[in-house]
Enzyme design. Sequence first.
Site, PDB file in Angstrom:
ATOM      1  N   GLY A 204       0.694  -1.230  -0.107  1.00 57.78           N
ATOM      2  CA  GLY A 204      -0.115  -0.143   0.076  1.00 57.78           C
ATOM      3  C   GLY A 204       0.666   1.352   0.137  1.00 57.78           C
TER       4      GLY A 204
ATOM      5  N   GLY B  39      -6.961  -4.863   2.132  1.00 57.88           N
ATOM      6  CA  GLY B  39      -7.297  -5.445   0.887  1.00 57.88           C
ATOM      7  C   GLY B  39      -7.639  -4.426  -0.401  1.00 57.88           C
ATOM      8  N   GLY B  40      -7.295  -3.201  -0.029  1.00 57.56           N
ATOM      9  CA  GLY B  40      -7.409  -2.420  -1.056  1.00 57.56           C
ATOM     10  C   GLY B  40      -6.527  -2.521  -2.307  1.00 57.56           C
TER      11      GLY B  40
ATOM     12  CD  GLU C 261      -1.768  -6.550   2.737  1.00 54.76           C
ATOM     13  OE1 GLU C 261      -1.391  -5.461   2.225  1.00 54.76           O
ATOM     14  OE2 GLU C 261      -3.056  -6.594   2.916  1.00 54.76           O
TER      15      GLU C 261
ATOM     16  CE  LYS D  70      -6.803   5.390   4.126  1.00 54.45           C
ATOM     17  NZ  LYS D  70      -5.660   4.478   3.925  1.00 54.45           N
TER      18      LYS D  70
ATOM     19  CB  THR E 250       0.932   4.360   4.623  1.00 54.45           C
ATOM     20  OG1 THR E 250      -0.137   5.253   4.289  1.00 54.45           O
ATOM     21  CG2 THR E 250       1.522   4.917   5.903  1.00 54.45           C
TER      22      THR E 250
ATOM     23  CB  ALA F  33      -5.592  -0.722   7.946  1.00 55.50           C
TER      24      ALA F  33
END
EC number: 5.3.1.6
Length: 237
Positions: A34, A104-105, A112, A130, A36, A92
């Site tokens: 992701g 899961g984006g 993971e 978030k 971040t 997340a």
Amino acid sequence: MTTAPDPVKLMKQAVAQTAAARVTSGAVVGLGTGSTTALMIQCLGERLAKGELANIKGVPTSFQASVLAKQYGIPLVTLDEVEKIDLAIDGADEVDPQKNLIKGGGAAHTREKVVDALADLFIVVVDSSKLVDQLGSTFPVPVEVLPMALTPVMRAVTRLGGEPQLRMGVKKDGPVITDQGNMVLDVKFAAIPDPAELEKTLNNIPGVVENGIFVNLAKVILVGELKDGQPSVREIS
């Protein structure tokens, strides 16, 4: 004319640096997927290059994480090569007050969950957007599905009250395909009052590989925030 810095990026950079600082020499680190986490991997690589860290090993959770780790000089290993993972650092899409997550984006939630569950310490890195009062408030639940089981799984999650939508690719025709060769359903629920129960129920549907609800795994949440226009990091543990 100078462009003002993106406040979200500032928050992500602050939390990525804080998480990377938690890694010590000799550690086996689960590398999440992701935006971040990508910044965190970069920070880890910079610490290695400066000599602040030595002898760390990364366990990537996706092809993306693997490519980034190699780019920044982080040695990689598989789960076959290590006895344990000291800490995993991952992002997340949603975090509730009990530190339950939706992930899961990036369609990497299956790997993971394996890596994060094996870690002695699982640190989640997010920006303040978030944080939610209840999972499912802003983000659907990603469900990885065997391609041949797509239709019956869609029927099953609909009977559970979900609204499934096949995730389609960007800059490609057709659906998103995971690193395991499967498809992803994004399932919207009106409410998720019991994340643990829904996680089990979804995984009990034949054809479901894994879903993006993570319960009782996160130990520490690092939240990037802006205070008086300056990025700061708040820890929830």
